[in-house]
Structure formats: C-alpha cells, structure tokens
Write a protein that holds these residues in place. Structure first.
Motif, mmCIF file in Angstrom:
data_model
loop_
_atom_site.group_PDB
_atom_site.id
_atom_site.type_symbol
_atom_site.label_atom_id
_atom_site.label_comp_id
_atom_site.label_asym_id
_atom_site.label_seq_id
_atom_site.Cartn_x
_atom_site.Cartn_y
_atom_site.Cartn_z
ATOM 1 N N SER A 63 -1.267 15.787 -2.289
ATOM 2 C CA SER A 63 -1.493 15.048 -1.042
ATOM 3 C C SER A 63 -1.943 13.616 -1.258
ATOM 4 C CB SER A 63 -2.532 15.779 -0.179
ATOM 5 O OG SER A 63 -2.096 17.073 0.149
ATOM 6 N N LYS A 64 -2.602 13.330 -2.389
ATOM 7 C CA LYS A 64 -3.183 12.009 -2.598
ATOM 8 C C LYS A 64 -2.584 11.248 -3.773
ATOM 9 C CE LYS A 64 -5.961 12.811 0.818
ATOM 10 N NZ LYS A 64 -5.803 12.097 2.118
ATOM 11 N N GLY A 65 -1.642 11.862 -4.491
ATOM 12 C CA GLY A 65 -0.930 11.141 -5.538
ATOM 13 C C GLY A 65 -1.645 11.015 -6.859
ATOM 14 N N LEU A 70 0.859 -1.188 0.000
ATOM 15 C CA LEU A 70 0.000 0.000 0.000
ATOM 16 C C LEU A 70 0.895 1.237 0.000
ATOM 17 C CD1 LEU A 70 -2.615 -1.084 2.713
ATOM 18 C CD2 LEU A 70 -2.950 -1.104 0.235
ATOM 19 N N PRO A 71 1.437 1.589 -1.147
ATOM 20 C CA PRO A 71 2.406 2.694 -1.191
ATOM 21 C C PRO A 71 1.783 4.082 -1.035
ATOM 22 C CG PRO A 71 1.985 1.891 -3.407
ATOM 23 C CD PRO A 71 1.263 0.960 -2.473
ATOM 24 N N GLY A 72 0.445 4.164 -1.030
ATOM 25 C CA GLY A 72 -0.196 5.455 -0.879
ATOM 26 C C GLY A 72 -0.759 6.016 -2.163
ATOM 27 N N ARG A 120 -6.257 3.448 -0.072
ATOM 28 C CA ARG A 120 -7.009 3.635 1.167
ATOM 29 C C ARG A 120 -8.362 2.933 1.105
ATOM 30 N NH1 ARG A 120 -4.143 7.746 -0.649
ATOM 31 N NH2 ARG A 120 -2.667 8.801 0.736
ATOM 32 N N SER A 121 -8.903 2.798 -0.109
ATOM 33 C CA SER A 121 -10.201 2.129 -0.260
ATOM 34 C C SER A 121 -10.087 0.613 -0.161
ATOM 35 C CB SER A 121 -10.832 2.508 -1.614
ATOM 36 O OG SER A 121 -11.134 3.881 -1.667
#
Length: 267
Positions: free
Chosen positions: A219-221, A72-74, A79-80
């Motif tokens: 912030s969210k990529g 989970l690299p972001g 996140r889902s």
C-alpha cells in the motif's frame, strides 16, 4: 462564448486531475493539491484578460497540476514532504497571471499595460480589474515564495499518511517510543513518531509484524530497506518495526517508529 467555455472547462478538468493526483496519496494531500495547484489555475481563468495568450497559459497551468503525478509519485516520504513541495506551485500561477495582465511594450520610453480587449474597453482596461488581478497574483507569489523558502528541505515529523490507513484488524495507538516523546531533536536533524500496533483475536507479534510489513510494501511502496531517500531532498524517511515494551502474552503488540533524518547526508 468561446472564452466562457475555456474559463469554465479548464478549471473543471484541472479539478478532476487534482483530485486524481491527490487521492492516491491521501485525503490531506488532495486538499493541499486543490489549494496550492488548482486554486491558482481557477483564479487565473477567472481574472485573466481576453487575449491570445490566456488559453495557452491556462493549459500550461493545467499541465503543472498533472506534473504532480511525477513530482509526488507516491513513494515513501512523498506524503511527508507534500506540503513543502506543493507550496511552490502558487509561484507559477502568480507569474502567469502577472505576465498575461501586464503584457508590456516599450513605447517612447514608457511601459504600457495592455488589457485592451476586456469587455470592449479602451487600451488600458478597467483599472480596478487590472489591479485586482495584480493583487491576487502578488498574493500567490508571496505565498509560494515565502512558504517555499521556509519549508524547503525542512525535516518535519513524518506524516501519519505514511502508515495509515491500516488494514482491517490492525489498530494503532500513539505512544512514547525508544527515542522519547514524539517530536524532533534539538538539532532539527531528526523527527519521529512512534505507534503501538495491536491486532484482533490476540494475534502473535510475528503475525502482526508480517501483516504490517505486507501493508507497507503493497500500500505504501516500501522495499525491504529500513530507510529510503525522499526524492529531490537531502532527507531520509525510515521506518522501524520492533517489539513493544508493553507487549504481553495475553496482549501481543509491536511498535513501529517512523522518522525523518538528515543525519545521513552532508550539506
């Protein structure tokens, strides 16, 4: 003394790694990582018998927590699917605990559990401790296997963490979007959530859109693409920024819809 040091030290390091791995995603992801990845390590260190294999196996479980940085690299979508991904981690802890507790040797056609050195007891060790460890391991296997099987590759409503927290000055309100009430369609191939975004001091819709898109990139990529595939799944996460029907000149607002879908993939 050496046994006590690693039984305390490895979980302490593991907790720090778990918090570091989860905090960059969200607070809810951090809780999931602690429960699904760190707790099996802590239980293993508590219940594993004293033998040569225990410490190396504990280090393997510690490395598994670190692997979350790669799993989970972001990226958008991580996140889902955090819950459906992390639910598999108790499987490793359960298998490791069973393997160490029930190291088997075939002798005269029988299978003997070896817990020979625990507190200087006999070859079988205290049966209540052995069976307690076995019950805990079985529980981890059940949680990981059943939960992973049920949640694997499932389309679910996008996590709010894909959008929040918003930059200062932007506020979001859950609203009914162009696809109707927030939720999933009847086929189970798509789910969505719609938010109305407003700003301070009557910022125009153009300014609101620019601020929100910058937030998503930094912030969210997010890239410029509307949809991005979620790694190792057949699910896409999409985000659409539109004008909001309730927007007026006096109260500008934009709408943002997050949705997950399998429609772009074939089984």
């Amino acid at each position: 003394m050496k046994s006590l040091l690693w039984r305390l030290g490895v979980p302490a390091v593991g907790l720090a790694v778990a918090i570091a791995a989860g905090w960059r995603l969200s607070s809810s992801a951090t809780v999931l990582i602690v429960i699904c990845a760190w707790l099996p390590l802590a239980l293993f260190c508590l219940l594993a018998p004293r033998n040569r294999a225990a410490l190396p196996v504990a280090l393997v479980l510690l490395a598994a927590i670190g692997s979350i940085w790669w799993v989970l690299p972001g990226r958008p979508g991580d996140r889902s699917v955090a819950g459906s991904t992390l639910i598999w981690y108790p499987l490793l802890g359960g298998l490791a605990l069973l393997a160490v507790v029930w190291r088997v040797h075939l002798r005269r056609g029988s299978v003997r559990p070896l817990w020979s050195r625990l507190r200087g007891t006999g070859s079988g060790g205290p049966s209540w401790q052995r069976w307690t460890a076995t019950a805990v391991a079985a529980g981890m296997l059940a949680v990981g296997g059943c939960g992973g099987g049920l949640l694997h590759d499932q389309v679910s409503v996008p996590s709010p963490d894909e959008l929040f927290p918003l930059p200062a000055g932007l506020e979001a309100t859950t609203a009914e979007g162009p696809d109707g009430e927030n939720g999933c369609d009847r086929t189970g191939h798509a789910c969505w959530t719609y938010y109305q975004i407003t700003g301070d001091n009557g910022e125009s819709t153009t300014v609101l859109t620019e601020r929100l898109q910058r937030h998503l990139r930094e912030s969210k990529g997010w890239s410029d693409a509307e949809c991005q595939p979620i790694r190792r799944t057949r699910v896409d996460l999409c985000i659409t920024v539109t004008s909001d029907p309730a927007s007026t000149d006096e109260h500008p607002a934009i709408g943002v819809e997050l949705w997950t879908t399998k429609l772009g993939h074939t089984p």
